[in-house]
Design an enzyme around this catalytic site. Structure first.
Site, PDB file in Angstrom:
ATOM      1  N   LYS A 289       0.853  -1.196   0.000  1.00 17.75           N
ATOM      2  CA  LYS A 289       0.000   0.000   0.000  1.00 17.75           C
ATOM      3  C   LYS A 289       0.888   1.243   0.000  1.00 17.75           C
ATOM      4  O   LYS A 289       1.941   1.260   0.657  1.00 17.75           O
ATOM      5  CB  LYS A 289      -0.864  -0.050   1.256  1.00 17.75           C
ATOM      6  CG  LYS A 289      -1.829   1.095   1.438  1.00 17.75           C
ATOM      7  CD  LYS A 289      -2.611   0.878   2.734  1.00 17.75           C
ATOM      8  CE  LYS A 289      -3.619   1.995   2.993  1.00 17.75           C
ATOM      9  NZ  LYS A 289      -4.424   1.752   4.201  1.00 17.75           N
TER      10      LYS A 289
ATOM     11  N   ILE B 234      -6.866   1.288  10.124  1.00 16.40           N
ATOM     12  CA  ILE B 234      -7.108   1.963  11.402  1.00 16.40           C
ATOM     13  C   ILE B 234      -8.606   2.071  11.664  1.00 16.40           C
ATOM     14  O   ILE B 234      -9.019   2.241  12.807  1.00 16.40           O
ATOM     15  CB  ILE B 234      -6.424   3.356  11.440  1.00 16.40           C
ATOM     16  CG1 ILE B 234      -6.315   3.885  12.875  1.00 16.40           C
ATOM     17  CG2 ILE B 234      -7.156   4.372  10.583  1.00 16.40           C
ATOM     18  CD1 ILE B 234      -5.404   5.096  13.028  1.00 16.40           C
ATOM     19  N   ALA B 235      -9.398   1.938  10.615  1.00 17.85           N
ATOM     20  CA  ALA B 235     -10.858   1.983  10.782  1.00 17.85           C
ATOM     21  C   ALA B 235     -11.518   1.266   9.608  1.00 17.85           C
ATOM     22  O   ALA B 235     -12.281   1.839   8.855  1.00 17.85           O
ATOM     23  CB  ALA B 235     -11.348   3.434  10.880  1.00 17.85           C
ATOM     24  N   GLY B 236     -11.167   0.001   9.445  1.00 16.52           N
ATOM     25  CA  GLY B 236     -11.797  -0.797   8.389  1.00 16.52           C
ATOM     26  C   GLY B 236     -11.031  -0.825   7.073  1.00 16.52           C
ATOM     27  O   GLY B 236     -11.549  -1.313   6.071  1.00 16.52           O
ATOM     28  N   SER B 237      -9.801  -0.360   7.062  1.00 16.16           N
ATOM     29  CA  SER B 237      -9.083  -0.155   5.798  1.00 16.16           C
ATOM     30  C   SER B 237      -8.516  -1.421   5.161  1.00 16.16           C
ATOM     31  O   SER B 237      -7.989  -1.359   4.051  1.00 16.16           O
ATOM     32  CB  SER B 237      -7.963   0.869   5.979  1.00 16.16           C
ATOM     33  OG  SER B 237      -8.490   2.172   6.026  1.00 16.16           O
TER      34      SER B 237
ATOM     35  N   SER C 221      -9.062   2.091   3.142  1.00 10.53           N
ATOM     36  CA  SER C 221      -8.112   2.820   2.346  1.00 10.53           C
ATOM     37  C   SER C 221      -7.134   1.926   1.571  1.00 10.53           C
ATOM     38  O   SER C 221      -6.430   2.428   0.705  1.00 10.53           O
ATOM     39  CB  SER C 221      -7.303   3.765   3.244  1.00 10.53           C
ATOM     40  OG  SER C 221      -6.606   3.059   4.208  1.00 10.53           O
TER      41      SER C 221
ATOM     42  N   LEU D 121      -6.626   9.005   3.588  1.00 11.63           N
ATOM     43  CA  LEU D 121      -6.847   7.608   4.033  1.00 11.63           C
ATOM     44  C   LEU D 121      -8.200   7.410   4.720  1.00 11.63           C
ATOM     45  O   LEU D 121      -8.633   6.270   4.902  1.00 11.63           O
ATOM     46  CB  LEU D 121      -5.747   7.121   4.992  1.00 11.63           C
ATOM     47  CG  LEU D 121      -4.300   7.161   4.494  1.00 11.63           C
ATOM     48  CD1 LEU D 121      -3.364   6.677   5.588  1.00 11.63           C
ATOM     49  CD2 LEU D 121      -4.111   6.326   3.237  1.00 11.63           C
TER      50      LEU D 121
END
Lengths: 522, 522
Positions: free
Chosen positions: A141, A237-240, A216, A190
């Site tokens: 990434k 960090i939140a579903g990425s 992201s 992101l």
């Protein structure tokens, strides 16, 4: 950047900088793609099968790129495959994938080739692999830093940003023998469940190019789904990781924190409480296992002081896998805020059925997550938005780059002072404790006498959405909030003949978010 | 507190509230101390031997209270000792200790006795211990919360503050079979290397009652040194176990974070980066081992979501202990800011000599810590002071309680906003990474081929100081800053015939702190 460059750049507009960067990227792709100038947009929006059916790849190249990662590393380690042949096959498939869904940011094909040849020379000399990833191409990434390669993170302003050192994950994979050859696209800031920015544009899902690749780690999701990479490293960090895994129909693993390395401590702990982690995306669950076992065998705790000294436990793994032991799964099919769309609901039901058929216990735990009472989404956003938007606006201002319409910047009211921030973090620690205790207590009712072994949750409120319509993200991000390990597992496809919308008037939304989730569906 | 109580209390002055609380404590001690009214202050300032020499304890009581903890738990588990007899012996010694150095805050002797009797009944019925700590008396630092027992933390304002639940460490020790019978003194605000507050007064070192018991776990240090407790649980965020262990001449273990439980997540992560931890103090290294093994055997990660799932590794332990393996120790005898006083320097030299004599490698690593360049003390204080002093002042204002002269409250300039706080935390994470990498790199020069196994550091810039003169604390707190595990090991005593001051004019101070450290010594 040198002062003179900065001066020049300040007179540039974001469109020029982005366009120049994209041209450079395209030239690097072109050098490896003999068909580059003749490629056309495919007639179908479903481009998933194209690498297989176009005839561009030889049977040998298809065999290599369709191998599961454990088979590749076995063959690479035994000399049955060379690193160069393996890399060439994946690069060939990657340039096709790039044409189809636009997943690439940095192109390092030549560098990868040099590295592959060096590994082959090592093997020829010593007759053994350099490490657990010997010769395995791995895509990264864009946010992952490689010394000497740009990290732009979807910001036009960051063109020319060349990290001076490797992230820990890069050091470890590299020392383990892997071959880097490309970096992949992310959304601006992101903080989006899709994959659009003004530098590289949009990455789409190969299953329907009118739908999002997720974010992201969207570039990884799309490239891996098309077979351009055996293992892609995303971050979350939140579903990425979960989101792009779902939107591209592949496997993804979002580890708990402090287990698998990412940047190193320099910027690993963005907010000290909900922290970014790196994890693998792959077309097979085998890819996740190869990644986790391989990275842990490299002792990440000797590279990164934020990693716990906790090796792979083959004994415990064997207890759970392949010994016929009956496991117990809890099913959470609705978080009480957003009812997942019909294909997601069916996926959960099919999973439960398959687990029962395989001899496991499945218990319904619909109210396990007290989502409304515990304000999960607010708890998460409170800490993620605590510093406000100044830093993002400062970056965007470099070239007057616009804010992506798919991003919601934190407002001034969301800024927290230090005591408020620590209180918000403490609330999350208490939530984690509450759910650990609840999970432990399931031992009292579980048919195994142990706590439930794993929960099955929806991978989201909906499947990959049309561009720009991604909404509610709690299903994808609950594992970050509670610091649970979460794997996304593809279990099927939308089937409009069976996935019926509820009849008009029959659906009573649970919340505003639920109403929005179903309106978008129509 | 009910509204009416609060109203009444607001009219009280801190002296009255403190005096009433002390009377209640004294009455509870008196009930177990037949000599209470006849006790006099001892003529000597060295009261360490008094419990042994006074004749108050029977030979049997001395045998019990002088046993190493592993011997006690073996005898308690086998029924050779009862929990009641064990508790009675330690309580008897504790009331003597209290007379000598004032270590106690909460008295739970009756409750402890009930609990001991219940454990004995269990043993009589089932013929086995309830857990690894069956019947072992354990004393607790006042900040540790026990449901139903006051936690005052050295604040007059907190008289009447009764926690509604146990801290995790209390749940675990209790489930493991230990017997709680007292809590012990701390300095006001905890942020002091001594042990004075306006509620319970001052706790002193038994070796010289004109010198400090250390802080903040000073009550534990003093009580344990006098044999009143086989294992005391202290806590540490900036030297609070190391300091009292040194000042009282006992062993102390400050673990790294996330390994051994303290409060639970509710307030475990005060600032998310340099976090309070609980650890044992004991008169023998055996006590540290009993505590760590016992707590880990209770699987703290099933009680506390901030604890890592990392069991005691007997295999690794055996590799280092008792197999004759040659270890390599690095000696850091000066941090470049403060030169330790002569007895501390001698302690380091004697330790190096003893390790060499035992067959181990000892390498001098005087510049390993780049203290000045890395601004260790500033880095630590930046995060500890980030929230300012409002909360402390709010607490003290309840009864117009004065600020202890031994405390330095953070000033308004030390307050950090959230981005500044996160930057300060990030600086610490980078320091941890830097020192992990440096430590790993010692493998290149270490005679074992492995990284140095452990470092030997001064336990402080000076030995237990006269009251109110404690200064530089970096030696004691470096392990908190870098999140290293640190054990304090007593190796000797001041000997004025050998520990000579440098001749006038021969000593050139390294820094202002160094000058202050040596001035106090004169």
């Amino acid at each position: 950047m040198a002062a003179s460059t900065t001066e020049t750049n300040q007179q540039l507009e974001w469109r020029e900088v982005a366009s120049r960067k994209r041209s450079e990227r395209n030239d690097l792709v072109k050098a490896w793609d003999p068909l580059y100038d003749r490629r056309k947009k495919l007639a179908s929006n479903n481009v998933q099968a194209w690498p297989e059916t176009s005839g561009e790849l030889t049977p040998r190249e298809l065999e290599i790129t369709n191998s599961i990662p454990s088979s590749l590393i076995t063959k690479l380690a035994s000399g049955e495959l060379t690193a160069e042949e393996t890399l060439r096959a994946f690069v060939k498939r990657t340039v096709i994938a790039h044409h189809l869904t636009n997943p690439l940011t940095e192109i390092m094909f030549d560098w990868g080739l040099e590295r592959a040849r060096a590994l082959d020379r090592y093997w020829n000399e010593f007759g053994q692999p350099v490490g657990p990833f010997h010769g395995l191409p791995i895509s990264l990434k864009d946010l992952i830093n490689i010394k000497g390669t740009e990290t732009t993170m979807g910001y036009v302003a960051w063109v020319g940003n060349v990290p001076q050192s490797n992230d820990t994950v890069v050091d470890i994979l590299s020392k383990g023998g892997s071959v880097f050859y490309c970096k992949t696209n992310v959304p601006q800031t992101l903080m989006s469940g899709e994959c659009f920015n003004y530098l590289f544009g949009r990455t789409t899902s190969p299953w329907n190019t009118n739908t999002s690749a997720g974010g992201s780690s969207g570039g990884e999701g799309s490239l891996v789904a098309l077979g351009g990479s055996p293992i892609g490293v995303g971050s979350d960090i939140a579903g990425s990781i979960n989101t792009p895994a779902q939107h591209n129909g592949i496997y993804g693993l979002c580890p708990s924190t402090q287990r698998l390395p990412l940047h190193g401590p320099d910027n690993a702990f963005q907010n000290l409480i909900v922290n970014g982690v790196a994890g693998p995306l792959s077309r097979s669950i085998d890819g996740l296992e190869v990644y986790v076992k391989g990275v842990l065998s490299m002792k990440p705790w000797e590279f990164d002081s934020t990693c716990v000294k906790l090796p792979w436990d083959q004994g415990e793994y064997k207890e759970y896998a392949g010994t016929g032991r009956k496991l117990c799964f809890g099913i959470i099919n609705n978080d009480g805020v957003v009812t997942p769309h019909p294909p997601i609901q069916r996926g959960i039901r099919d999973t439960a059925k398959a687990l029962r058929a395989a001899g496991h216990y499945v218990v319904e735990t619909p109210t396990f997550l007290e989502t409304v009472a515990d304000s999960f989404e607010k708890s998460l956003m409170d800490v993620l938005n605590a510093c406000g938007d100044e830093e993002i606006k400062r970056i965007l201002s470099t070239y007057n780059e616009p804010v992506s319409p798919e991003i919601v910047l934190p407002g001034p009211k969301e800024k927290l002072d230090t005591p408020q921030f620590l209180a918000a973090a403490n609330k999350i620690l208490r939530l984690r404790q509450k759910y650990m205790v609840k999970w432990m207590q399931t031992a009292q009712t579980s048919p195994t006498g142990r706590p439930i072994d794993a929960f099955i949750l929806p991978s989201g409120g909906h499947v990959a959405p049309p561009h720009g319509t991604m909404g509610y993200l709690l299903y994808e991000a609950i594992s970050n909030l509670l610091d649970w390990t979460c794997a996304t597992i593809p279990v099927g496809f939308v089937d409009q003949t069976v996935d019926q919308m509820p009849q008009d008037g029959k659906f009573i939304p649970l919340s505003e978010e639920d109403e929005a989730n179903w309106v978008e569906c129509k």
